[in-house]
Scaffold this active site. Structure first.
Site, mmCIF file in Angstrom:
data_model
loop_
_atom_site.group_PDB
_atom_site.id
_atom_site.type_symbol
_atom_site.label_atom_id
_atom_site.label_comp_id
_atom_site.label_asym_id
_atom_site.label_seq_id
_atom_site.Cartn_x
_atom_site.Cartn_y
_atom_site.Cartn_z
ATOM 1 N N CYS A 1 0.803 -1.219 0.000
ATOM 2 C CA CYS A 1 0.000 0.000 0.000
ATOM 3 C C CYS A 1 0.839 1.272 0.000
ATOM 4 O O CYS A 1 0.288 2.373 -0.041
ATOM 5 C CB CYS A 1 -0.949 -0.008 1.189
ATOM 6 S SG CYS A 1 -2.101 -1.402 1.143
ATOM 7 N N GLU B 1 -0.269 5.718 13.993
ATOM 8 C CA GLU B 1 0.170 6.892 13.247
ATOM 9 C C GLU B 1 0.089 8.145 14.108
ATOM 10 O O GLU B 1 0.978 9.004 14.068
ATOM 11 C CB GLU B 1 -0.653 7.060 11.973
ATOM 12 C CG GLU B 1 -0.117 8.152 11.059
ATOM 13 C CD GLU B 1 -0.786 8.195 9.688
ATOM 14 O OE1 GLU B 1 -0.274 8.913 8.809
ATOM 15 O OE2 GLU B 1 -1.823 7.502 9.496
ATOM 16 N N LYS C 1 -8.420 9.090 2.699
ATOM 17 C CA LYS C 1 -9.137 7.811 2.592
ATOM 18 C C LYS C 1 -10.550 7.903 3.158
ATOM 19 O O LYS C 1 -11.379 7.023 2.897
ATOM 20 C CB LYS C 1 -8.340 6.699 3.285
ATOM 21 C CG LYS C 1 -7.047 6.340 2.558
ATOM 22 C CD LYS C 1 -6.306 5.207 3.252
ATOM 23 C CE LYS C 1 -4.988 4.894 2.552
ATOM 24 N NZ LYS C 1 -3.988 5.962 2.740
ATOM 25 N N HIS D 1 -9.455 3.169 0.451
ATOM 26 C CA HIS D 1 -8.075 2.674 0.396
ATOM 27 C C HIS D 1 -7.886 1.927 -0.917
ATOM 28 O O HIS D 1 -8.325 0.786 -1.065
ATOM 29 C CB HIS D 1 -7.802 1.762 1.586
ATOM 30 C CG HIS D 1 -6.333 1.508 1.817
ATOM 31 N ND1 HIS D 1 -5.370 1.853 0.907
ATOM 32 C CD2 HIS D 1 -5.676 0.937 2.861
ATOM 33 C CE1 HIS D 1 -4.181 1.512 1.375
ATOM 34 N NE2 HIS D 1 -4.342 0.967 2.565
ATOM 35 N N PHE E 1 1.460 -3.473 3.935
ATOM 36 C CA PHE E 1 1.665 -4.833 4.436
ATOM 37 C C PHE E 1 3.132 -5.246 4.224
ATOM 38 O O PHE E 1 3.752 -4.892 3.228
ATOM 39 C CB PHE E 1 0.766 -5.822 3.694
ATOM 40 C CG PHE E 1 -0.661 -5.838 4.188
ATOM 41 C CD1 PHE E 1 -1.118 -4.961 5.145
ATOM 42 C CD2 PHE E 1 -1.570 -6.757 3.665
ATOM 43 C CE1 PHE E 1 -2.431 -4.986 5.591
ATOM 44 C CE2 PHE E 1 -2.880 -6.790 4.096
ATOM 45 C CZ PHE E 1 -3.315 -5.905 5.058
#
Length: 421
Positions: A169, A324, A345, A350, A409
């Site tokens: 991503c 985050e 998003k 996403h 990921f």
């Protein structure tokens, strides 16, 4: 090898297709207005409560003037034609003409997380229903990660390096970062850099749903009657991201090459920070995520307090958003309370490998317009009360630098600092 040229890298223009629109202009118009582009799945049929997705509206590759009926049949991985079209739009937006001079000096780097999974699904259906001879001889090209960039080159005429950075991503930011480094070092003068994913097929939807990554829309959820409320980063009731399709491409250039061709830059790639977690295949590592943000700021040769806005990765997952937020507090300290933090998003979902590139384009345009885009669908979370997430509406805000975060990921992190021009 010769010494690197150390050239300044600028952004000339962009193209994008998202859940808000099939062009950047339509995406931008709805993003500024605070709209979200989610609806119930129409691309396929699948039994799951993760039915709310981000589909590109009015996207029909067969209607493109350069896609024949035969092309549409042979190139059945949707990311191929989507990349071709968004690269075309990006070049048009930038005003860059591909000719005998610019073509050999133009690279194309388009990352993807899942590549041509839709083409593989069609091939498996043909194999099980019709037999082994009905598997398309075009299957393998449809699965190759570099083929979308290759087909864009065939359409548009550039002959510089083409490949697909694979950073899950974070792929879009990796493409921008690598393209900027190639231009800086003199390997090319221009680069089409970004990401693409067309992931709305049953196996992918169910895979994310069964790992509890996407939102489960039950009757009591506020998005059950209004799907546009499904993605809600940093909200107290966040519970998973909205899977979306999309593509985003930035046109990068060496500053002197842009000047030589009379092209006006919109932003500068000021700093890049990238690393990996060595921690877990899905859960982020706070230490290395923090290091990636700091590395981007250090590479830009500025201080954390010089960052005027943050484009957050902001997936709308409980763990991801909390991590985050912790990292932002660590990087910016007491200054974090005064930095607007937008989570695109919340509006476009996403789109995996495409997300960072779409967000970069939105962030640059917002900076040019003296705005920060909203984090829509927001309900305050007391644990994140110190963060200004630009709740629900765009806001006037002048800033020279913004930080764009992207994580994927496998523990892949890529953060980029953009400077307004």
């Amino acid at each position: 090898m010769r010494a690197p040229s150390n050239r300044k890298v600028v952004v000339l223009g962009y193209g994008a297709a998202s859940a808000l629109g099939n062009t950047f202009a339509s995406t931008w118009e709805k993003a500024v207005a605070g709209k979200a582009g989610f609806r119930r799945l129409t691309r396929c049929t699948v039994e799951t409560r993760s039915q709310v997705v981000g589909e590109i509206p009015d996207w029909n590759p067969s209607a493109l003037p350069y896609v024949s009926r035969k092309d549409a049949s042979l190139w059945n991985a949707d990311f191929v034609h989507l990349t071709m079209e968004i690269c075309r739009q990006a070049l048009e937006d930038a005003g860059l003409v591909i000719d005998n001079q610019t073509g050999p000096r133009t690279a194309c780097l388009v990352g993807s997380a899942l590549n041509g999974s839709d083409a593989y699904r069609i091939a498996m259906d043909h194999y099980t229903r019709l037999g082994p001879t009905k598997v398309s001889p075009y299957l393998l090209p449809n699965l190759c990660a570099n083929l979308p960039a290759s087909k864009a080159g065939m359409l548009l005429g550039f002959t510089g390096p083409i490949f697909s950075p694979q950073g899950a991503c974070a792929s879009g930011n990796h493409a921008i970062g690598i393209g900027a480094r190639m231009i800086r070092d003199g390997d090319c003068d221009f680069a089409l850099a970004g990401g693409v994913d067309t992931c709305l097929i049953p196996e992918i939807i169910l895979g994310f749903a069964n790992m509890l990554a996407t939102i489960n829309v039950g009757p009591k959820d506020r998005s059950f009657d209004d799907p546009t409320q499904a993605s809600r980063p940093f909200s107290i009731d966040r519970k998973g991201f909205v899977l979306a399709e999309g593509a985003g491409v930035l046109v990068l250039a060496a500053e002197e090459a842009a000047r030589a061709h009379g092209l006006l830059p919109r932003a500068e790639i000021a700093g890049i920070g990238w690393n990996s977690d060595a921690y877990h295949f899905t859960r982020p590592n706070e230490q290395t995520v923090t290091q990636a943000m700091r590395a981007a700021i250090d590479d830009a040769e500025i201080r954390p307090q010089d960052i005027g806005a943050v484009n957050a990765h902001g997936t709308s997952t409980p763990t991801g958003d909390t991590t985050e937020a912790h990292c932002l507090r660590t990087v910016f300290g007491r200054h974090v309370q005064g930095i607007p933090i937008s989570a695109n998003k919340s509006q476009v979902g996403h789109s995996l490998g495409a997300s960072a590139a779409i967000e970069a384009a939105l962030g640059i345009e917002a900076m040019r317009q003296g705005l920060v885009l909203p984090t829509v669908n927001h309900l305050p979370d007391p644990a994140l009360a110190d963060l200004d997430v630009v709740p629900n509406q765009s806001r006037r805000h002048r800033h020279e630098f913004f930080l764009s975060n992207s994580f994927g990921f496998g523990g892949t992190n890529c953060c980029i600092v953009f400077r307004g021009l």
